[in-house]
Design a protein around this motif. Structure first.
Motif, PDB file in Angstrom:
ATOM      1  N   PHE A   1     -81.998  -8.494 -47.639  1.00 16.12           N
ATOM      2  CA  PHE A   1     -83.105  -9.451 -47.771  1.00 16.12           C
ATOM      3  C   PHE A   1     -84.332  -8.984 -46.974  1.00 16.12           C
ATOM      4  N   GLY A   2     -85.497  -9.131 -47.584  1.00 18.63           N
ATOM      5  CA  GLY A   2     -86.750  -8.780 -46.918  1.00 18.63           C
ATOM      6  C   GLY A   2     -87.150  -7.327 -47.116  1.00 18.63           C
ATOM      7  N   ASP A   3     -86.240  -6.537 -47.675  1.00 19.58           N
ATOM      8  CA  ASP A   3     -86.477  -5.097 -47.774  1.00 19.58           C
ATOM      9  C   ASP A   3     -86.581  -4.680 -49.248  1.00 19.58           C
ATOM     10  N   MET A   4     -87.698  -3.987 -49.568  1.00 16.02           N
ATOM     11  CA  MET A   4     -87.915  -3.587 -50.955  1.00 16.02           C
ATOM     12  C   MET A   4     -87.614  -2.096 -51.176  1.00 16.02           C
ATOM     13  N   HIS A   5     -87.216  -1.381 -50.152  1.00 13.14           N
ATOM     14  CA  HIS A   5     -86.958   0.058 -50.300  1.00 13.14           C
ATOM     15  C   HIS A   5     -85.734   0.283 -51.191  1.00 13.14           C
ATOM     16  N   ASP A   6     -85.906   1.106 -52.234  1.00 12.27           N
ATOM     17  CA  ASP A   6     -84.747   1.285 -53.125  1.00 12.27           C
ATOM     18  C   ASP A   6     -84.459   2.725 -53.521  1.00 12.27           C
ATOM     19  N   ILE A   7     -85.249   3.675 -53.021  1.00  7.46           N
ATOM     20  CA  ILE A   7     -85.042   5.059 -53.475  1.00  7.46           C
ATOM     21  C   ILE A   7     -83.667   5.568 -53.011  1.00  7.46           C
TER      22      ILE A   7
ATOM     23  N   PHE B   1     -97.339   8.116 -41.399  1.00  4.48           N
ATOM     24  CA  PHE B   1     -97.686   6.697 -41.530  1.00  4.48           C
ATOM     25  C   PHE B   1     -97.566   6.021 -40.162  1.00  4.48           C
ATOM     26  N   ASN B   2     -96.505   6.376 -39.473  1.00  4.64           N
ATOM     27  CA  ASN B   2     -96.274   5.838 -38.132  1.00  4.64           C
ATOM     28  C   ASN B   2     -97.390   6.222 -37.167  1.00  4.64           C
ATOM     29  N   ASP B   3     -97.873   7.452 -37.311  1.00  6.03           N
ATOM     30  CA  ASP B   3     -98.908   7.978 -36.407  1.00  6.03           C
ATOM     31  C   ASP B   3    -100.326   7.609 -36.861  1.00  6.03           C
TER      32      ASP B   3
ATOM     33  N   MET C   1     -74.227  -2.222 -48.112  1.00  2.00           N
ATOM     34  CA  MET C   1     -75.562  -2.750 -47.799  1.00  2.00           C
ATOM     35  C   MET C   1     -76.472  -1.631 -47.318  1.00  2.00           C
ATOM     36  N   SER C   2     -77.674  -1.622 -47.880  1.00  2.00           N
ATOM     37  CA  SER C   2     -78.673  -0.628 -47.484  1.00  2.00           C
ATOM     38  C   SER C   2     -79.837  -1.354 -46.817  1.00  2.00           C
ATOM     39  N   SER C   3     -80.363  -0.737 -45.751  1.00  2.00           N
ATOM     40  CA  SER C   3     -81.596  -1.288 -45.184  1.00  2.00           C
ATOM     41  C   SER C   3     -82.428  -0.205 -44.520  1.00  2.00           C
TER      42      SER C   3
ATOM     43  N   SER D   1     -75.847   9.555 -45.452  1.00  2.00           N
ATOM     44  CA  SER D   1     -76.490   9.930 -46.723  1.00  2.00           C
ATOM     45  C   SER D   1     -75.737   9.340 -47.906  1.00  2.00           C
ATOM     46  N   ALA D   2     -76.310   9.561 -49.091  1.00  2.00           N
ATOM     47  CA  ALA D   2     -75.667   9.062 -50.302  1.00  2.00           C
ATOM     48  C   ALA D   2     -74.343   9.778 -50.542  1.00  2.00           C
ATOM     49  N   VAL D   3     -74.291  11.047 -50.173  1.00  2.00           N
ATOM     50  CA  VAL D   3     -73.044  11.791 -50.333  1.00  2.00           C
ATOM     51  C   VAL D   3     -71.985  11.181 -49.408  1.00  2.00           C
TER      52      VAL D   3
ATOM     53  N   MET E   1     -90.233  12.683 -47.398  1.00  2.00           N
ATOM     54  CA  MET E   1     -90.352  11.270 -47.029  1.00  2.00           C
ATOM     55  C   MET E   1     -90.371  11.090 -45.511  1.00  2.00           C
ATOM     56  N   ASP E   2     -89.592  11.932 -44.826  1.00  2.00           N
ATOM     57  CA  ASP E   2     -89.600  11.863 -43.358  1.00  2.00           C
ATOM     58  C   ASP E   2     -90.989  12.211 -42.820  1.00  2.00           C
ATOM     59  N   ILE E   3     -91.580  13.246 -43.397  1.00  2.00           N
ATOM     60  CA  ILE E   3     -92.903  13.684 -42.923  1.00  2.00           C
ATOM     61  C   ILE E   3     -93.937  12.585 -43.189  1.00  2.00           C
TER      62      ILE E   3
ATOM     63  N   LEU F   1     -85.450  -1.278 -43.150  1.00  2.00           N
ATOM     64  CA  LEU F   1     -86.298  -2.023 -42.213  1.00  2.00           C
ATOM     65  C   LEU F   1     -85.460  -2.607 -41.083  1.00  2.00           C
ATOM     66  N   SER F   2     -85.888  -2.357 -39.863  1.00  2.00           N
ATOM     67  CA  SER F   2     -85.160  -2.909 -38.705  1.00  2.00           C
ATOM     68  C   SER F   2     -85.054  -4.427 -38.807  1.00  2.00           C
ATOM     69  N   THR F   3     -86.106  -5.042 -39.353  1.00  2.00           N
ATOM     70  CA  THR F   3     -86.120  -6.508 -39.427  1.00  2.00           C
ATOM     71  C   THR F   3     -85.064  -7.059 -40.395  1.00  2.00           C
TER      72      THR F   3
HETATM   73  C1  B12 Z   1     -91.035   5.335 -49.399  1.00  2.00           C
HETATM   74  C2  B12 Z   1     -91.268   4.332 -48.304  1.00  2.00           C
HETATM   75  C3  B12 Z   1     -91.839   3.114 -48.650  1.00  2.00           C
HETATM   76  C4  B12 Z   1     -92.161   2.693 -50.077  1.00  2.00           C
HETATM   77  C5  B12 Z   1     -90.839   2.173 -50.734  1.00  2.00           C
HETATM   78  C6  B12 Z   1     -90.763   2.499 -52.211  1.00  2.00           C
HETATM   79  C7  B12 Z   1     -89.384   2.210 -52.759  1.00  2.00           C
HETATM   80  N1  B12 Z   1     -89.384   1.750 -53.997  1.00  2.00           N
HETATM   81  O1  B12 Z   1     -88.353   2.375 -52.124  1.00  2.00           O
HETATM   82  C8  B12 Z   1     -93.227   1.568 -49.863  1.00  2.00           C
HETATM   83  C9  B12 Z   1     -94.605   2.188 -49.852  1.00  2.00           C
HETATM   84  C10 B12 Z   1     -93.201   0.439 -50.899  1.00  2.00           C
HETATM   85  C11 B12 Z   1     -92.863   1.124 -48.462  1.00  2.00           C
HETATM   86  C12 B12 Z   1     -93.221  -0.117 -47.947  1.00  2.00           C
HETATM   87  C13 B12 Z   1     -93.001  -0.464 -46.633  1.00  2.00           C
HETATM   88  N2  B12 Z   1     -92.507   0.311 -45.647  1.00  2.00           N
HETATM   89 CO1  B12 Z   1     -91.638   2.012 -45.972  1.00  2.00          CO
HETATM   90  N3  B12 Z   1     -91.079   3.801 -45.985  1.00  2.00           N
HETATM   91  C14 B12 Z   1     -90.918   4.642 -46.960  1.00  2.00           C
HETATM   92  C15 B12 Z   1     -90.433   5.999 -46.383  1.00  2.00           C
HETATM   93  C16 B12 Z   1     -91.625   6.915 -46.245  1.00  2.00           C
HETATM   94  C17 B12 Z   1     -89.358   6.734 -47.173  1.00  2.00           C
HETATM   95  C18 B12 Z   1     -88.099   5.942 -47.550  1.00  2.00           C
HETATM   96  C19 B12 Z   1     -87.327   6.735 -48.578  1.00  2.00           C
HETATM   97  O2  B12 Z   1     -87.401   6.464 -49.762  1.00  2.00           O
HETATM   98  N4  B12 Z   1     -86.617   7.810 -48.128  1.00  2.00           N
HETATM   99  C20 B12 Z   1     -85.918   8.734 -48.994  1.00  2.00           C
HETATM  100  C21 B12 Z   1     -84.511   8.210 -49.321  1.00  2.00           C
HETATM  101  C22 B12 Z   1     -83.776   9.228 -50.200  1.00  2.00           C
HETATM  102  O3  B12 Z   1     -83.819   8.107 -48.089  1.00  2.00           O
HETATM  103  P1  B12 Z   1     -83.210   6.739 -47.530  1.00  2.00           P
HETATM  104  O4  B12 Z   1     -83.879   5.584 -48.129  1.00  2.00           O
HETATM  105  O5  B12 Z   1     -83.118   6.843 -46.061  1.00  2.00           O
HETATM  106  O6  B12 Z   1     -81.719   6.727 -48.108  1.00  2.00           O
HETATM  107  C23 B12 Z   1     -80.746   7.700 -47.758  1.00  2.00           C
HETATM  108  C24 B12 Z   1     -79.884   7.292 -46.561  1.00  2.00           C
HETATM  109  O7  B12 Z   1     -80.503   6.411 -45.679  1.00  2.00           O
HETATM  110  C25 B12 Z   1     -78.621   6.781 -47.172  1.00  2.00           C
HETATM  111  N5  B12 Z   1     -78.483   5.361 -47.482  1.00  2.00           N
HETATM  112  C26 B12 Z   1     -79.391   4.488 -47.931  1.00  2.00           C
HETATM  113  N6  B12 Z   1     -78.842   3.305 -48.170  1.00  2.00           N
HETATM  114  C27 B12 Z   1     -77.531   3.416 -47.880  1.00  2.00           C
HETATM  115  C28 B12 Z   1     -76.497   2.477 -47.958  1.00  2.00           C
HETATM  116  C29 B12 Z   1     -75.216   2.862 -47.580  1.00  2.00           C
HETATM  117  C30 B12 Z   1     -74.120   1.869 -47.665  1.00  2.00           C
HETATM  118  C31 B12 Z   1     -74.980   4.180 -47.110  1.00  2.00           C
HETATM  119  C32 B12 Z   1     -73.617   4.562 -46.650  1.00  2.00           C
HETATM  120  C33 B12 Z   1     -76.021   5.117 -47.045  1.00  2.00           C
HETATM  121  C34 B12 Z   1     -77.281   4.722 -47.437  1.00  2.00           C
HETATM  122  O8  B12 Z   1     -78.512   7.494 -48.382  1.00  2.00           O
HETATM  123  C35 B12 Z   1     -79.803   7.753 -48.942  1.00  2.00           C
HETATM  124  C36 B12 Z   1     -79.806   9.063 -49.668  1.00  2.00           C
HETATM  125  O9  B12 Z   1     -79.267  10.108 -48.902  1.00  2.00           O
HETATM  126  C37 B12 Z   1     -89.858   5.530 -45.008  1.00  2.00           C
HETATM  127  C38 B12 Z   1     -89.835   6.603 -43.909  1.00  2.00           C
HETATM  128  C39 B12 Z   1     -88.504   7.352 -43.901  1.00  2.00           C
HETATM  129  N7  B12 Z   1     -88.549   8.601 -43.609  1.00  2.00           N
HETATM  130  O10 B12 Z   1     -87.458   6.782 -44.154  1.00  2.00           O
HETATM  131  C40 B12 Z   1     -90.773   4.357 -44.686  1.00  2.00           C
HETATM  132  C41 B12 Z   1     -90.280   3.253 -43.781  1.00  2.00           C
HETATM  133  C42 B12 Z   1     -88.825   2.921 -44.095  1.00  2.00           C
HETATM  134  N8  B12 Z   1     -91.126   2.129 -44.147  1.00  2.00           N
HETATM  135  C43 B12 Z   1     -91.485   1.401 -43.136  1.00  2.00           C
HETATM  136  C44 B12 Z   1     -92.323   0.263 -43.200  1.00  2.00           C
HETATM  137  C45 B12 Z   1     -92.713  -0.361 -41.868  1.00  2.00           C
HETATM  138  C46 B12 Z   1     -92.749  -0.266 -44.431  1.00  2.00           C
HETATM  139  C47 B12 Z   1     -93.637  -1.494 -44.644  1.00  2.00           C
HETATM  140  C48 B12 Z   1     -93.325  -2.697 -43.735  1.00  2.00           C
HETATM  141  C49 B12 Z   1     -95.092  -1.036 -44.511  1.00  2.00           C
HETATM  142  C50 B12 Z   1     -96.134  -2.129 -44.497  1.00  2.00           C
HETATM  143  N9  B12 Z   1     -96.805  -2.207 -43.382  1.00  2.00           N
HETATM  144  O11 B12 Z   1     -96.269  -2.876 -45.423  1.00  2.00           O
HETATM  145  C51 B12 Z   1     -93.369  -1.820 -46.124  1.00  2.00           C
HETATM  146  C52 B12 Z   1     -92.171  -2.784 -46.283  1.00  2.00           C
HETATM  147  C53 B12 Z   1     -92.039  -3.336 -47.654  1.00  2.00           C
HETATM  148  C54 B12 Z   1     -90.719  -4.094 -47.772  1.00  2.00           C
HETATM  149  N10 B12 Z   1     -90.755  -5.418 -47.633  1.00  2.00           N
HETATM  150  O12 B12 Z   1     -89.683  -3.507 -47.936  1.00  2.00           O
HETATM  151  C55 B12 Z   1     -90.880   1.924 -41.835  1.00  2.00           C
HETATM  152  C56 B12 Z   1     -89.689   1.084 -41.365  1.00  2.00           C
HETATM  153  C57 B12 Z   1     -89.628   0.962 -39.861  1.00  2.00           C
HETATM  154  C58 B12 Z   1     -88.430   0.185 -39.450  1.00  2.00           C
HETATM  155  N11 B12 Z   1     -87.452   0.853 -38.849  1.00  2.00           N
HETATM  156  O13 B12 Z   1     -88.352  -1.001 -39.666  1.00  2.00           O
HETATM  157  C59 B12 Z   1     -90.557   3.400 -42.230  1.00  2.00           C
HETATM  158  C60 B12 Z   1     -89.367   4.023 -41.448  1.00  2.00           C
HETATM  159  C61 B12 Z   1     -91.865   4.210 -42.001  1.00  2.00           C
HETATM  160  C62 B12 Z   1     -92.178   4.399 -40.550  1.00  2.00           C
HETATM  161  N12 B12 Z   1     -91.940   5.565 -40.012  1.00  2.00           N
HETATM  162  O14 B12 Z   1     -92.646   3.500 -39.908  1.00  2.00           O
HETATM  163  N13 B12 Z   1     -92.190   2.102 -47.785  1.00  2.00           N
END
Ligand code: B12
Length: 233
Positions: A101-107, A53-55, A149-151, A201-203, A46-48, A153-155
Motif C-alpha cells: 500500500f502507498g507504493d506504485m513501483h512495479d518494475i 535523484f537523491n542528490d 510482498m514488494s516495497s 533479486s527476482a532470481v 536505475m541505481d544511478i 518505499l520505506s514508508t
Molecule cells: C523507477 C523509480 C520510480 C518510478 C517508478 C515507475 C514504476 N512503474 O515502477 C517513478 C518515477 C514513478 C517513481 C516515483 C517515486 N519514487 Co521512485 N524510484 C525509482 C528508482 C529509480 C528505480 C526503481 C526500479 O525500478 N528499479 C529496478 C528494479 C528492477 O529493481 P527493484 O525494484 O529494486 O526490484 C528488484 C529487487 O528489489 C527485487 N524485488 C523487488 N520486489 C521484490 C519482492 C520480493 C518478494 C523479492 C524476494 C524480491 C523483490 O527483485 C527485483 C528484480 O531483481 C528507485 C531507485 C532505485 N535504485 O531503486 C527510486 C526510489 C525507489 N524512489 C523513491 C522515491 C522517494 C519516489 C517518490 C516518492 C518520488 C516523489 N518525490 O514523488 C515516488 C513515489 C511514488 C509512489 N507512491 O510509489 C526512493 C525511495 C526512498 C525510500 N527508501 O523510501 C528511491 C530509492 C529513489 C531515491 N534514491 O531516493 N520512482
C-alpha cells in the motif's frame, strides 16, 4: 563489459525509451543472458538515476522518463523470458504477489512475477498499492501457499509487518509463507518482522519459493531463508 550493456545503461539513464528498446532487441538477438541484461544494465542504470535523484542532480520528470525507458526494455526481456522459460502448466503452488500500500513501483515486482511464472509457479499478481487486507483476501480466494510482498518505499514497509500480525490474529499464520523484498527491505528487517524469507533479486525470489515449497515445513519459519547478500548482489 558488453557494448550492449553500456549502451543500454546509457539509454535508460537518458530516459530514451526508443533507444533502450532498440538496444534491448539487438542484445537479445545476440543471445545475451536476459538476466545479465536486467542486472548489469537496467538495475545499475536505475541505481544511478536513483542516486542522482537523491542528490538533487535530476528531478521527478527525469526519473519518470528513465523508468519509462526501463519499462520498455524490461517488457521485451519479459517476452523473451516467457518464450524460453516454459509455462505454468505444472504449477507447484499459488503465489499472491503485490507491491505494498502507498507504493506504485512495479518494475521489480513485474520481474519477480515473470521469473516465478517461468519456473512453473502460478502467480496472482495483484498489482501496486495493495492493502494488507487485499493480500490476505486474494490468498484465501486462490488457496495460495505464498504471499510475496514488494516495497521500494520505506514508508510502505510497516505494511509487511502488519500483514504478519493480522495473519496471526486471524489464525492464518501457519497457512502462508510470507516472503519480502524490494529496495529498502533488508535481511535484518525480515528477521525483525518474522517473515519466512527475504530475497535481494527476482532470481532470489524464484529460488526462495522453490526452497520453501520443497522444505516440507509449515510456516512460520523460526529464522527466515535469506538469499542474496546486499554486499555482493
Ligand atoms: C523507477 C523509480 C520510480 C518510478 C517508478 C515507475 C514504476 N512503474 O515502477 C517513478 C518515477 C514513478 C517513481 C516515483 C517515486 N519514487 Co521512485 N524510484 C525509482 C528508482 C529509480 C528505480 C526503481 C526500479 O525500478 N528499479 C529496478 C528494479 C528492477 O529493481 P527493484 O525494484 O529494486 O526490484 C528488484 C529487487 O528489489 C527485487 N524485488 C523487488 N520486489 C521484490 C519482492 C520480493 C518478494 C523479492 C524476494 C524480491 C523483490 O527483485 C527485483 C528484480 O531483481 C528507485 C531507485 C532505485 N535504485 O531503486 C527510486 C526510489 C525507489 N524512489 C523513491 C522515491 C522517494 C519516489 C517518490 C516518492 C518520488 C516523489 N518525490 O514523488 C515516488 C513515489 C511514488 C509512489 N507512491 O510509489 C526512493 C525511495 C526512498 C525510500 N527508501 O523510501 C528511491 C530509492 C529513489 C531515491 N534514491 O531516493 N520512482
Amino acid at each position: 563489459m558488453s557494448k550492449f550493456i553500456e549502451e543500454l545503461r546509457e539509454a535508460i539513464i537518458n530516459g530514451d525509451r526508443e533507444e533502450a528498446e532498440a538496444i534491448t532487441k539487438k542484445a537479445l538477438e545476440s543471445n545475451i543472458d536476459p538476466q545479465v541484461l536486467i542486472q548489469e544494465a537496467g538495475s545499475k542504470a536505475m541505481d544511478i538515476v536513483g542516486q542522482r535523484f537523491n542528490d538533487f542532480e535530476i528531478f521527478l520528470p527525469d526519473l519518470t522518463l528513465a523508468a519509462d525507458a526501463m519499462k520498455g526494455s524490461v517488457g521485451l526481456i519479459i517476452e523473451k523470458l516467457k518464450e524460453t522459460g516454459g509455462g505454468g502448466e505444472d504449477s507447484v503452488a499459488n503465489i499472491v504477489l503485490g507491491t505494498c500500500f502507498g507504493d506504485m513501483h512495479d518494475i521489480g515486482k513485474n520481474l519477480v512475477s515473470v521469473l516465478m511464472a517461468t519456473a512453473g509457479m502460478q502467480v496472482h499478481d495483484i498489482g501496486v498499492d495493495v492493502k494488507v487486507k487485499d493480500f490476505i483476501q486474494k490468498a484465501e480466494e486462490v488457496d495460495a501457499k505464498i504471499i510475496a510482498m514488494s516495497s521500494l518505499l520505506s514508508t510502505s514497509l510497516p505494511f509487511m509487518e502488519d500483514l504478519i500480525r493480522i495473519l496471526k490474529e486471524k489464525n492464518l499464520r501457519d497457512k502462508y509463507y510470507v516472503i519480502v523484498g524490494g529496495g529498502p527491505v533488508t535481511p535484518e528487517f525480515a528477521v525483525e518482522i518474522g517473515a519466512d524469507a527475504y530475497g535481494r533479486s527476482a532470481v532470489d525470489a524464484r529460488e526462495i519459493c522453490k526452497q520453501l515449497l520443497s522444505s516440507g515445513k509449515k510456516p512460520p519459519f523460526e529464522k527466515p531463508v535469506i538469499l542474496g547478500d546486499l554486499k555482493t548482489n
